[in-house]
Design an enzyme around this catalytic site. Structure first.
Site, mmCIF file in Angstrom:
data_model
loop_
_atom_site.group_PDB
_atom_site.id
_atom_site.type_symbol
_atom_site.label_atom_id
_atom_site.label_comp_id
_atom_site.label_asym_id
_atom_site.label_seq_id
_atom_site.Cartn_x
_atom_site.Cartn_y
_atom_site.Cartn_z
ATOM 1 N N HIS A 1 71.535 -56.090 -6.146
ATOM 2 C CA HIS A 1 71.285 -56.453 -7.534
ATOM 3 C C HIS A 1 72.461 -57.308 -7.985
ATOM 4 C CE1 HIS A 1 68.156 -53.289 -8.302
ATOM 5 N NE2 HIS A 1 68.794 -52.710 -7.284
ATOM 6 N N HIS B 1 68.485 -54.294 -0.558
ATOM 7 C CA HIS B 1 68.541 -55.337 -1.578
ATOM 8 C C HIS B 1 69.790 -55.188 -2.427
ATOM 9 C CE1 HIS B 1 66.286 -51.939 -3.295
ATOM 10 N NE2 HIS B 1 66.678 -52.344 -4.505
#
Length: 192
Positions: A180, A178
């Site tokens: 950010h 992932h």
């Protein structure tokens, strides 16, 4: 001269207490006053009864490091992550962007006024960036492009940061790659 002496006293106090901060019992935040050299002039101590969110902003705590190490144990087990549950709409989230391969949603513990997570909908072995292979090139590019779309949608395209935590030393706590996307405030350097 008196300001310099106060600054040195504060620096000495900080030196004495920094071991407590490392042990996770207390977090010290040093702030320099405008117009004074790089010596700190005020120190604020935050005890464990302050909000966890604020402690996370101040520095990585022992708890975060321990959680990251614990999460790494099952990193490649194939067990569904919290992100898999968000993709399946089993856990609610505030979706900012979605297409057939990527999902972007607001972080529940934001570290900036804008903090959005961008994830691939299919892990395909991408539990972390360090596991990327040549076959992942397309999805990695799509993740970065989605980060740019998120920045546009959130009104931060003129200044934002993209962060990827890789492994327990970087405090990666969810082993589903992932990104950010952070913005909405002045970012500082160095970041960590």
């Amino acid at each position: 001269m008196i300001s310099a002496q106060k600054s040195m006293a504060a620096f000495t106090s900080f030196s004495v207490l920094r071991d407590y901060a490392r042990a996770g019992r207390i977090v010290a935040r040093v702030r320099a006053s405008p117009g004074i050299s790089s010596y700190p002039s005020s120190i604020n101590f935050l005890t464990a009864n302050h909000s966890r969110r604020y402690l996370c902003r101040a520095s990585a705590t022992h708890d975060e490091e321990a959680a990251a190490k614990a999460a790494a144990i099952n990193a490649d087990s194939g067990v569904p992550t919290i992100f898999d549950k968000i993709i399946a709409k089993e856990i609610p989230s505030t979706i900012v962007y979605e297409d057939d391969k990527v999902l972007a949603f607001k972080d529940i513990n934001p570290q900036a006024p804008v903090h959005v997570l961008v994830i691939p909908k299919f892990r395909d072995g991408l539990t972390q960036l360090g596991k990327a292979e040549p076959r992942h090139g397309e999805i990695l590019g799509q993740l970065l492009y989605a980060a740019k779309i998120v920045a546009e949608k959130e009104g931060i395209v003129d200044g934002f940061r993209v962060v990827i935590n890789n492994g327990p030393s970087a405090c990666q706590s969810v082993y589903h790659l992932h990104l950010h996307v952070l913005g909405g405030r002045q970012m500082n350097w160095p970041p960590g």
